[in-house]
Design an enzyme around this catalytic site. Sequence first.
Site, PDB file in Angstrom:
ATOM      1  N   GLU A  57     -33.512 -40.100  15.775  1.00 51.66           N
ATOM      2  CA  GLU A  57     -34.204 -39.662  16.989  1.00 51.66           C
ATOM      3  C   GLU A  57     -35.592 -39.094  16.708  1.00 51.66           C
ATOM      4  O   GLU A  57     -36.553 -39.415  17.408  1.00 51.66           O
ATOM      5  CB  GLU A  57     -33.377 -38.584  17.730  1.00 51.66           C
ATOM      6  CG  GLU A  57     -32.040 -39.054  18.256  1.00 51.66           C
ATOM      7  CD  GLU A  57     -30.920 -38.910  17.228  1.00 51.66           C
ATOM      8  OE1 GLU A  57     -31.180 -39.107  16.018  1.00 51.66           O
ATOM      9  OE2 GLU A  57     -29.795 -38.611  17.639  1.00 51.66           O
ATOM     10  N   CYS A  80     -27.399 -34.966  17.290  1.00 53.50           N
ATOM     11  CA  CYS A  80     -26.783 -33.793  16.668  1.00 53.50           C
ATOM     12  C   CYS A  80     -27.277 -32.507  17.307  1.00 53.50           C
ATOM     13  O   CYS A  80     -28.374 -32.426  17.848  1.00 53.50           O
ATOM     14  CB  CYS A  80     -27.012 -33.796  15.163  1.00 53.50           C
ATOM     15  SG  CYS A  80     -28.721 -33.583  14.682  1.00 53.50           S
ATOM     16  N   CYS A  89     -31.346 -32.851  16.659  1.00 58.11           N
ATOM     17  CA  CYS A  89     -32.032 -33.926  17.379  1.00 58.11           C
ATOM     18  C   CYS A  89     -32.011 -33.660  18.882  1.00 58.11           C
ATOM     19  O   CYS A  89     -32.912 -34.085  19.600  1.00 58.11           O
ATOM     20  CB  CYS A  89     -31.385 -35.271  17.085  1.00 58.11           C
ATOM     21  SG  CYS A  89     -31.695 -35.805  15.400  1.00 58.11           S
ATOM     22  N   ALA A 159     -10.799 -64.053  -2.141  1.00 62.27           N
ATOM     23  CA  ALA A 159     -11.238 -65.455  -2.173  1.00 62.27           C
ATOM     24  C   ALA A 159     -10.049 -66.266  -2.662  1.00 62.27           C
ATOM     25  O   ALA A 159      -9.560 -66.061  -3.783  1.00 62.27           O
ATOM     26  CB  ALA A 159     -12.431 -65.617  -3.102  1.00 62.27           C
ATOM     27  N   THR A 201      -8.519 -57.143 -13.186  1.00 62.00           N
ATOM     28  CA  THR A 201      -9.742 -57.888 -12.851  1.00 62.00           C
ATOM     29  C   THR A 201     -10.896 -57.443 -13.735  1.00 62.00           C
ATOM     30  O   THR A 201     -11.671 -58.267 -14.234  1.00 62.00           O
ATOM     31  CB  THR A 201     -10.094 -57.654 -11.361  1.00 62.00           C
ATOM     32  OG1 THR A 201      -9.007 -58.133 -10.579  1.00 62.00           O
ATOM     33  CG2 THR A 201     -11.364 -58.373 -10.977  1.00 62.00           C
ATOM     34  N   GLU A 297     -12.045 -55.371  -3.971  1.00 60.25           N
ATOM     35  CA  GLU A 297     -12.444 -56.745  -4.319  1.00 60.25           C
ATOM     36  C   GLU A 297     -11.496 -57.428  -5.287  1.00 60.25           C
ATOM     37  O   GLU A 297     -11.797 -58.507  -5.788  1.00 60.25           O
ATOM     38  CB  GLU A 297     -13.860 -56.730  -4.912  1.00 60.25           C
ATOM     39  CG  GLU A 297     -14.935 -56.831  -3.865  1.00 60.25           C
ATOM     40  CD  GLU A 297     -16.128 -57.643  -4.359  1.00 60.25           C
ATOM     41  OE1 GLU A 297     -15.938 -58.678  -5.022  1.00 60.25           O
ATOM     42  OE2 GLU A 297     -17.245 -57.218  -4.063  1.00 60.25           O
ATOM     43  N   ARG A 301      -3.044 -57.270  -7.742  1.00 60.31           N
ATOM     44  CA  ARG A 301      -2.286 -56.007  -7.800  1.00 60.31           C
ATOM     45  C   ARG A 301      -2.952 -54.917  -6.971  1.00 60.31           C
ATOM     46  O   ARG A 301      -2.278 -54.170  -6.251  1.00 60.31           O
ATOM     47  CB  ARG A 301      -2.130 -55.543  -9.252  1.00 60.31           C
ATOM     48  CG  ARG A 301      -0.905 -56.176  -9.879  1.00 60.31           C
ATOM     49  CD  ARG A 301      -0.628 -55.643 -11.250  1.00 60.31           C
ATOM     50  NE  ARG A 301      -0.414 -54.203 -11.290  1.00 60.31           N
ATOM     51  CZ  ARG A 301      -0.298 -53.516 -12.423  1.00 60.31           C
ATOM     52  NH1 ARG A 301      -0.384 -54.140 -13.582  1.00 60.31           N
ATOM     53  NH2 ARG A 301      -0.095 -52.224 -12.396  1.00 60.31           N
ATOM     54  N   ALA A 303      -4.918 -55.352  -4.467  1.00 61.26           N
ATOM     55  CA  ALA A 303      -4.780 -55.731  -3.052  1.00 61.26           C
ATOM     56  C   ALA A 303      -3.399 -55.327  -2.547  1.00 61.26           C
ATOM     57  O   ALA A 303      -3.267 -54.726  -1.477  1.00 61.26           O
ATOM     58  CB  ALA A 303      -4.985 -57.236  -2.893  1.00 61.26           C
ATOM     59  N   ALA A 305      -1.365 -53.072  -3.742  1.00 57.23           N
ATOM     60  CA  ALA A 305      -1.190 -51.617  -3.708  1.00 57.23           C
ATOM     61  C   ALA A 305      -1.745 -51.035  -2.410  1.00 57.23           C
ATOM     62  O   ALA A 305      -1.113 -50.188  -1.769  1.00 57.23           O
ATOM     63  CB  ALA A 305      -1.873 -50.980  -4.919  1.00 57.23           C
TER      64      ALA A 305
HETATM   65  C1  AOF Z   1     -28.181 -37.761  14.598  1.00 57.53           C
HETATM   66  N1  AOF Z   1     -29.001 -38.776  14.264  1.00 57.53           N
HETATM   67  O1  AOF Z   1     -29.638 -40.403  12.878  1.00 57.53           O
HETATM   68  C2  AOF Z   1     -27.691 -39.228  12.327  1.00 57.53           C
HETATM   69  C3  AOF Z   1     -26.814 -38.184  12.730  1.00 57.53           C
HETATM   70  O2  AOF Z   1     -26.343 -33.534   6.710  1.00 57.53           O
HETATM   71  P1  AOF Z   1     -27.042 -33.580   8.028  1.00 57.53           P
HETATM   72  O3  AOF Z   1     -27.605 -32.258   8.439  1.00 57.53           O
HETATM   73  O4  AOF Z   1     -28.040 -34.695   8.119  1.00 57.53           O
HETATM   74  O5  AOF Z   1     -25.927 -33.897   9.121  1.00 57.53           O
HETATM   75  C4  AOF Z   1     -25.083 -34.994   9.011  1.00 57.53           C
HETATM   76  C5  AOF Z   1     -24.486 -35.236  10.361  1.00 57.53           C
HETATM   77  O6  AOF Z   1     -25.526 -35.645  11.259  1.00 57.53           O
HETATM   78  C6  AOF Z   1     -23.477 -36.366  10.421  1.00 57.53           C
HETATM   79  O7  AOF Z   1     -22.183 -35.941  10.088  1.00 57.53           O
HETATM   80  C7  AOF Z   1     -23.562 -36.732  11.886  1.00 57.53           C
HETATM   81  O8  AOF Z   1     -22.883 -35.769  12.657  1.00 57.53           O
HETATM   82  C8  AOF Z   1     -25.040 -36.592  12.172  1.00 57.53           C
HETATM   83  N2  AOF Z   1     -25.746 -37.857  11.967  1.00 57.53           N
HETATM   84  N3  AOF Z   1     -27.081 -37.502  13.866  1.00 57.53           N
HETATM   85  O9  AOF Z   1     -28.448 -37.049  15.564  1.00 57.53           O
HETATM   86  C9  AOF Z   1     -28.821 -39.515  13.155  1.00 57.53           C
HETATM   87  N4  AOF Z   1     -27.495 -39.935  11.194  1.00 57.53           N
HETATM   88 ZN    ZN Z   2     -29.799 -35.439  14.354  1.00 59.99          ZN
END
Ligand code: AOF
Ligand code: ZN
Length: 362
Positions: A57, A80, A89, A159, A201, A297, A301, A303, A305
């Site tokens: 943002e 956030c 944000c 594959a 593998t 990948e 075994r 896969a 598990a």
């Molecule tokens: C947003 N915009 O582009 C992303 C968000 O470690 P921080 O402080 O960057 O926080 C990580 C958290 O931020 C993550 O768990 C998620 O809640 C948020 N990611 N939020 O507004 C973004 N990448």
């Molecule tokens: Zn944010």
Amino acid sequence: MTAPTREDERFMAAALRLARRSLGLTSTNPSVACIIVKDGTIVGRAVTAPGGRPHAETQALAEAGEKARGATAYVTLEPCSHHGKTPPCADALIASGVARVVISILDPDERVAGRGVVMLRDAGIAVDIGALHAGGEQTLEAYLMRQRMKRPHVALKLAVSQDGMIGRTGEGQVRITGAISRAQVQVLRAETDAILVGIGTAAADDPDLTVRLHGLEDRSPIRIVLDRRLDLPVRSKLVRSAQEVPVIVVADASLDENAATRRAALEAAGAEVLNADAIPDLLTALASRGISSLLVEGGARAARAFLDAGLVDRILLFTGPITIGEDGIRSPFDRQSIPAGFVLRRTARYGDDIFEDYERNI
Ligand code: AOF
Ligand code: ZN
């Protein structure tokens, strides 16, 4: 709350496409995109920066500048509300003067969890939630799995030959699929946080499991080897490249004294040794380090598990045109015997190969 309009869906689709392009680059943060639209025109667009910051943002708003006033912001994940390594944000959106915010998915991160929406609404901004919800869930599937279930999202890649084999006994890598499929696998690796193989593998194929596709060379995921007794040779390509791309060797917690020497040698060569007795323990440990997506990948075994533990969320099945015959190593399943509970989401032809993408039907 109003239903999303055709225009809302069009811009959210563009935002989801943008977010998908940075999958695997933003860990431990999710790849989120933001598009700012004024009078039907995009005035700012951005995706979470490599490494996870700055968030989408703030970058999109910086591009829009004054044009953000009165505009609509399309964000794939709820903005956030927490003070992390960057300010919230939601505050940045409020300060910019946007009139409306359209969100695909609410953020389950307990520091956010609806508070971003409350902040925006309290500031008088119209907020609509749920535009292209299914697409949002898919784009953010790995992040959502880690947040909700405290484990990474697990994709199993296989594959398989026409006769249901994944290799030939006693031989290294057998080419089952063609060049296009192999390039697709490189893209899958680039989009994932970690990639896993069993010691069988690792010993038979001596793979390096890095991304070598032009333009994606810097996007190699962490490499993990299930290796209960620490048999991985220090001279293997995996260990020799441990300085450039991390390697985690997963061993039994209770190992004898001879293993202590092997452990020391692996660690001295730059590999990390992690103790985990069962797959759920391993996944919990990986999630707590911020790993959201795991690509399993091989081989048969490993896969099995993951399937037996009920811990496969997606199956990426490549079926090649060749037949291997009696000395083949049988795959846990093929196109005719997909494990119960999986539904086909997508299919494609890559040269002479058939690709199928199955999702666990929950
Ligand atoms: C947003 N915009 O582009 C992303 C968000 O470690 P921080 O402080 O960057 O926080 C990580 C958290 O931020 C993550 O768990 C998620 O809640 C948020 N990611 N939020 O507004 C973004 N990448
Ligand atoms: Zn944010």
